[in-house]
Enzyme design. Structure first.
Site, mmCIF file in Angstrom:
data_model
loop_
_atom_site.group_PDB
_atom_site.id
_atom_site.type_symbol
_atom_site.label_atom_id
_atom_site.label_comp_id
_atom_site.label_asym_id
_atom_site.label_seq_id
_atom_site.Cartn_x
_atom_site.Cartn_y
_atom_site.Cartn_z
ATOM 1 N N ASP A 96 0.827 -1.216 0.000
ATOM 2 C CA ASP A 96 0.000 0.000 0.000
ATOM 3 C C ASP A 96 0.863 1.269 0.000
ATOM 4 O O ASP A 96 0.349 2.374 0.145
ATOM 5 C CB ASP A 96 -0.961 0.007 1.206
ATOM 6 C CG ASP A 96 -0.224 0.005 2.548
ATOM 7 O OD1 ASP A 96 1.031 -0.034 2.546
ATOM 8 O OD2 ASP A 96 -0.898 0.062 3.587
ATOM 9 N N HIS A 138 3.304 1.930 2.212
ATOM 10 C CA HIS A 138 3.814 2.374 3.522
ATOM 11 C C HIS A 138 5.324 2.241 3.604
ATOM 12 O O HIS A 138 5.917 1.367 2.974
ATOM 13 C CB HIS A 138 3.100 1.675 4.690
ATOM 14 C CG HIS A 138 3.425 0.230 4.870
ATOM 15 N ND1 HIS A 138 2.468 -0.752 5.001
ATOM 16 C CD2 HIS A 138 4.609 -0.429 4.972
ATOM 17 C CE1 HIS A 138 3.044 -1.921 5.180
ATOM 18 N NE2 HIS A 138 4.338 -1.754 5.163
HETATM 19 C C1 F6R Z 1 9.493 -3.112 8.470
HETATM 20 C C2 F6R Z 1 8.907 -1.986 7.767
HETATM 21 C C3 F6R Z 1 7.908 -2.191 6.688
HETATM 22 C C4 F6R Z 1 8.381 -3.181 5.616
HETATM 23 C C5 F6R Z 1 7.293 -3.360 4.551
HETATM 24 C C6 F6R Z 1 7.698 -4.373 3.509
HETATM 25 O O1 F6R Z 1 10.377 -2.667 9.477
HETATM 26 O O2 F6R Z 1 9.210 -0.890 8.096
HETATM 27 O O3 F6R Z 1 7.629 -0.947 6.084
HETATM 28 O O4 F6R Z 1 9.554 -2.703 5.037
HETATM 29 O O5 F6R Z 1 6.113 -3.787 5.162
HETATM 30 O O6 F6R Z 1 7.792 -5.634 4.088
HETATM 31 P P1 F6R Z 1 8.370 -6.883 3.265
HETATM 32 O O7 F6R Z 1 9.825 -6.636 3.081
HETATM 33 O O8 F6R Z 1 8.117 -8.060 4.186
HETATM 34 O O9 F6R Z 1 7.608 -6.949 2.009
#
Ligand code: F6R
Length: 242
Positions: A136, A138
């Site tokens: 999304d 973030h």
């Molecule tokens: C984790 C964080 C999140 C992840 C994001 C992607 O500390 O800050 O913003 O970077 O959710 O997660 P993955 O890498 O599992 O797709």
């Protein structure tokens, strides 16, 4: 923005570890901002290899993690404290007292979020911030919103984030609904940013965040305004279907 397209996850992990290595070699007492999630796991493994080969020392490095779930004990395998210990801290010569994560179990969250920003400032600010990105858009746990957040804050997780992160839990009901995260302003204050994007499920958001409108509905889009961002993106996450 310097966008580096790599073949696959392995190359993404190697290239990102090289950037962190260079940062520590140039400034051995670097302050690193760290992320969890699946994307940086390979990078942490590469950094561990470099440490074990005697190429890199974390002796004087300080780290600040982006975020932590609220209400999970730090020894819960899904907590980000646990993740960092497993994937990096217990593998290299970093001093535990130089590693910081927000406390998701603080009695008074208002105090904890302010204290975290003060600790970052007292360390001299973040030299290199590692980021992943949610489907999304973030970064940290700063979810799409009407405005960009400022300092460390407590957030309700979006449905899509709970869905995405449920893969690490036995079932969706166990995923905490709230988290404490560095804010967008805290992230933008880092002197350098390294954003890692991997996998076909990130394709739409990768293009939207890096080439679309800058809007708090896509929190990562603000990175287009940062003066020193490197994005490492693998082909799965970048190639649009022809
Ligand atoms: C984790 C964080 C999140 C992840 C994001 C992607 O500390 O800050 O913003 O970077 O959710 O997660 P993955 O890498 O599992 O797709």
């Amino acid at each position: 923005m310097n966008i580096v397209i790599v073949k696959d996850y392995q190359e993404l992990s190697q290239k990102s570890a090289e950037i962190v290595e260079d940062q520590i070699l140039v400034k051995p007492d670097s302050v690193l901002g760290l992320a969890t999630g699946s994307t940086p796991i390979g990078m942490y493994a590469e950094l561990t290899e470099k440490y074990k080969a005697g190429l890199l020392s974390f002796e004087n490095v300080k780290t600040f993690n982006l975020d932590e779930y609220c209400g999970l004990p730090t020894d819960n395998p899904q907590s980000y404290h646990y993740f960092m210990n497993q994937n990096l801290f217990s593998q290299v010569n970093i001093h535990p007292e130089n590693t910081y994560l927000p406390n998701g179990n603080a009695l008074v969250m208002e105090q904890e979020r302010k204290a975290y920003d003060i600790k970052i400032a007292e360390a001299g600010g973040i030299d290199l911030q590692i980021l992943g990105i949610g489907v999304d858009g973030h970064i940290g746990f700063n979810e799409p919103s009407d405005e960009f957040s400022k300092g460390t804050n407590v957030v309700e997780l979006d449905k899509s984030t709970i869905e995405a992160n449920s893969r690490f839990f036995e079932d969706k009901s166990q995923v905490p609904r709230t988290a404490i995260t560095m804010g967008i302003e805290s992230i933008m204050n880092a002197r350098k940013i390294l954003l890692l994007i991997s996998g076909a499920n990130k394709k739409e958001i990768a293009h939207l965040a890096l080439q679309g409108e800058i809007t708090p509905r896509v929190p990562a889009s603000i990175l287009q305004n940062h003066p020193d961002v490197t994005v490492i993106v693998d082909e799965d996450a970048w190639q649009l279907p022809v």
